[in-house]
Enzyme design. Structure first.
Site, PDB file in Angstrom:
ATOM      1  N   GLU A 266     -15.957   4.065   3.406  1.00  0.00           N
ATOM      2  CA  GLU A 266     -14.590   4.289   2.936  1.00  0.00           C
ATOM      3  C   GLU A 266     -14.686   5.212   1.733  1.00  0.00           C
ATOM      4  O   GLU A 266     -15.722   5.248   1.058  1.00  0.00           O
ATOM      5  CB  GLU A 266     -13.958   2.955   2.489  1.00  0.00           C
TER       6      GLU A 266
ATOM      7  N   ASN B 165       0.832  -1.214   0.000  1.00  0.00           N
ATOM      8  CA  ASN B 165       0.000   0.000   0.000  1.00  0.00           C
ATOM      9  C   ASN B 165       0.866   1.263   0.000  1.00  0.00           C
ATOM     10  O   ASN B 165       0.366   2.364   0.233  1.00  0.00           O
ATOM     11  CB  ASN B 165      -0.897   0.027   1.239  1.00  0.00           C
TER      12      ASN B 165
ATOM     13  N   HIS C  65      -7.258   4.967   1.979  1.00  0.00           N
ATOM     14  CA  HIS C  65      -6.559   4.706   0.711  1.00  0.00           C
ATOM     15  C   HIS C  65      -6.554   5.903  -0.238  1.00  0.00           C
ATOM     16  O   HIS C  65      -5.899   5.857  -1.283  1.00  0.00           O
ATOM     17  CB  HIS C  65      -7.160   3.474   0.027  1.00  0.00           C
TER      18      HIS C  65
ATOM     19  N   HIS D 279     -14.381  -1.860   5.683  1.00  0.00           N
ATOM     20  CA  HIS D 279     -13.246  -2.447   6.411  1.00  0.00           C
ATOM     21  C   HIS D 279     -13.669  -2.975   7.792  1.00  0.00           C
ATOM     22  O   HIS D 279     -14.544  -2.408   8.450  1.00  0.00           O
ATOM     23  CB  HIS D 279     -12.167  -1.367   6.583  1.00  0.00           C
TER      24      HIS D 279
ATOM     25  N   LYS E  65      -0.447   3.848   4.422  1.00  0.00           N
ATOM     26  CA  LYS E  65      -0.632   3.561   2.988  1.00  0.00           C
ATOM     27  C   LYS E  65       0.263   4.539   2.205  1.00  0.00           C
ATOM     28  O   LYS E  65       1.471   4.403   2.231  1.00  0.00           O
ATOM     29  CB  LYS E  65      -2.106   3.690   2.594  1.00  0.00           C
TER      30      LYS E  65
ATOM     31  N   SER F 225     -10.918  -0.594  -0.027  1.00  0.00           N
ATOM     32  CA  SER F 225      -9.597  -1.212   0.122  1.00  0.00           C
ATOM     33  C   SER F 225      -9.424  -2.499  -0.665  1.00  0.00           C
ATOM     34  O   SER F 225      -8.317  -2.839  -1.058  1.00  0.00           O
ATOM     35  CB  SER F 225      -9.306  -1.478   1.601  1.00  0.00           C
TER      36      SER F 225
ATOM     37  N   ASP G 144     -13.807   7.280   5.957  1.00  0.00           N
ATOM     38  CA  ASP G 144     -12.481   6.695   6.168  1.00  0.00           C
ATOM     39  C   ASP G 144     -11.723   6.817   4.843  1.00  0.00           C
ATOM     40  O   ASP G 144     -12.003   6.113   3.882  1.00  0.00           O
ATOM     41  CB  ASP G 144     -12.649   5.226   6.588  1.00  0.00           C
TER      42      ASP G 144
HETATM   43  C1  LIG Z   1     -10.299   1.404   4.848  1.00  0.00           C
HETATM   44  C2  LIG Z   1      -9.296   1.085   5.903  1.00  0.00           C
HETATM   45  N1  LIG Z   1      -9.445   1.643   7.103  1.00  0.00           N
HETATM   46  C3  LIG Z   1      -8.571   1.405   8.083  1.00  0.00           C
HETATM   47  C4  LIG Z   1      -7.496   0.571   7.898  1.00  0.00           C
HETATM   48  C5  LIG Z   1      -6.557   0.298   9.023  1.00  0.00           C
HETATM   49  O1  LIG Z   1      -5.471   1.128   8.912  1.00  0.00           O
HETATM   50  P1  LIG Z   1      -4.101   0.777   9.671  1.00  0.00           P
HETATM   51  O2  LIG Z   1      -3.372  -0.155   8.770  1.00  0.00           O
HETATM   52  O3  LIG Z   1      -3.450   2.094   9.853  1.00  0.00           O
HETATM   53  O4  LIG Z   1      -4.491   0.124  10.960  1.00  0.00           O
HETATM   54  C6  LIG Z   1      -7.284  -0.001   6.653  1.00  0.00           C
HETATM   55  C7  LIG Z   1      -6.096  -0.850   6.426  1.00  0.00           C
HETATM   56  O5  LIG Z   1      -6.134  -1.990   6.138  1.00  0.00           O
HETATM   57  C8  LIG Z   1      -8.223   0.232   5.634  1.00  0.00           C
HETATM   58  O6  LIG Z   1      -8.088  -0.358   4.446  1.00  0.00           O
END
Ligand SMILES: Cc1ncc(COP(=O)(O)O)c(C=O)c1O
Length: 388
Positions: free
Chosen positions: A174, A47, A206, A133, A238, A178, A203
């Site tokens: 999101e 990522n 990405h 996620h 990421k 992801s 969120d």
């Molecule tokens: C949409 C989303 N939110 C949150 C996370 C979690 O982030 P982190 O890797 O900083 O814990 C991810 C990572 O996999 C993600 O894809």
């Protein structure tokens, strides 16, 4: 039955179903080429979209941060773990995202869980895209919200579900999905929230670093204000290439989270040197716009090459995440292993990370890839997919 006997049975079942997961042990730095064991692989599984995880200036900033602040933060942010460099990072992020205030977290996962738990009341309705996620789902569960899942990016379904609402309502999405690589219709979601008096939570894990002005993310690219998206989170693991996360919003929002977000209160603050590295990475994202341009050139090259070779791509994935949905877990494992034999690392994503029957290769393109890397991936994919 002994615990180990019980667990062994569960593991055997996962193996039989091709759902067993194994960690790879990488040596050396993250990049377009990575070393696993004795072999070097072309890496289409990270990522690190802008190729910053091993950037010399980011490494140097981390080292300088260690000299100034030491290794660990030594305490939670409310005690003595919060430093000048954390504060500087929060100010920089507030400026970049055009939000009033920012609060750092140690990871995107703990940010989502802690923020949702702190803000969403027991019995509130929380509407979540079906492909969201795990951290968003877990946050909703912990908060005791009534969790309603709407069909992926289906605004009519979301509209129907919010129509019947009787309680305080949250819409959580999101920005760039992801595992699917497509984008949520953020403007439409924000409009719907406005119409239905729901609170919008995005969120941007990405999207941050890749889209928007100076990489400020998808919410910024969509021109959505703090009022329209009052809760914005993103991660540094990421495109920023480091690790950690933040929430951005109003003063009142951030003050509330300082009081109430348990994953911020009851944990050791991010090491200050990490904050220094993130600041350096944010500066590079701003100054080196060519990284984003190069990333999108490679994505276009990949999509055109795949189309020419009739490799089945997702129609709406126009960003760095390019899934190839093969449906069957065994088939995905076979293709991923065949790619590995050709010196290419692509992740096989299977349930429960994605819904049953949608197992996939998750290809990630980065600015660190050269044109010939993408060509090599395309010809390997085309060879292998014609023979499975
Ligand atoms: C949409 C989303 N939110 C949150 C996370 C979690 O982030 P982190 O890797 O900083 O814990 C991810 C990572 O996999 C993600 O894809």
């Amino acid at each position: 039955m002994l615990l180990d006997d019980r667990l062994s049975k569960e593991l055997e079942k996962l193996k039989r179903e091709n759902l067993y997961r194994a960690r790879t042990v990488r040596q050396g730095k993250q990049g377009a080429l990575i070393r696993i064991g004795e072999c070097e692989y072309l890496n289409f599984s990270s990522n690190d979209y802008l190729g910053l995880a091993s950037h010399p200036l980011v490494i140097q900033a981390f080292k300088a941060g260690l000299d100034t602040y030491g290794v660990g933060s030594g305490g939670s942010a409310l005690i003595t773990g919060n430093t000048q460099i954390h504060q500087k990072l929060e100010e920089k992020l507030a400026e970049r995202t055009k939000r009033s205030k920012v609060l750092l977290f140690n990871s995107g996962f703990t940010a989502n869980v802690g923020i949702i738990d702190a803000l969403v009341g027991r019995g509130d309705h929380l509407l979540l895209d079906r492909l969201s996620h795990a951290s968003l789902i877990d946050g909703a569960r912990l908060a005791g919200a009534k969790l309603l899942r709407y069909r992926h990016v289906d605004m009519d379904h979301l509209d129907q579900l919010t129509e019947k609402k009787q309680a305080k309502t949250w819409v959580v999405t999101e920005s760039l999905f992801s595992m699917d690589g497509d984008q949520a219709p953020l403007q439409q979601i924000a409009d719907l929230c406005d119409r239905r008096s729901a609170h919008c939570y995005v969120d941007d894990a990405h999207g941050f670093g890749v889209y928007g002005e100076n990489g400020a993310g998808c919410v910024n690219a969509a021109g959505l204000s703090q009022q329209e998206v009052p809760v914005l989170i993103a991660t540094f693991g990421k495109a920023v290439g480091v690790g950690g996360a933040f929430v951005a919003g109003s003063e009142v929002l951030v003050e509330t989270l300082i009081q109430k977000a348990r994953t911020s209160i009851y944990t050791t603050a991010m090491p200050p040197a990490q904050a220094a590295a993130i600041l350096q990475s944010l500066e590079l994202i701003e100054k080196e716009a060519w990284r984003r341009e190069k990333l999108f050139e490679r994505i276009a090259q990949f999509r055109k090459g795949a189309c020419d070779r009739q490799i089945p791509l997702a129609d709406n994935a126009h960003g760095p995440i390019q899934p190839i949905i093969l449906k069957d877990s065994e088939k995905v494992m076979n293709v991923s292993n065949a790619l590995l034999n050709k010196g290419i690392k692509v992740s096989a994503i299977r349930p429960p990370t994605v819904p049953r029957g949608t197992a996939r290769l998750r290809i990630t393109i980065t600015a660190a890839h050269k044109k010939e890397h993408v060509d090599k991936l395309l010809s390997a994919l085309s060879d292998i997919l014609n023979h499975v």
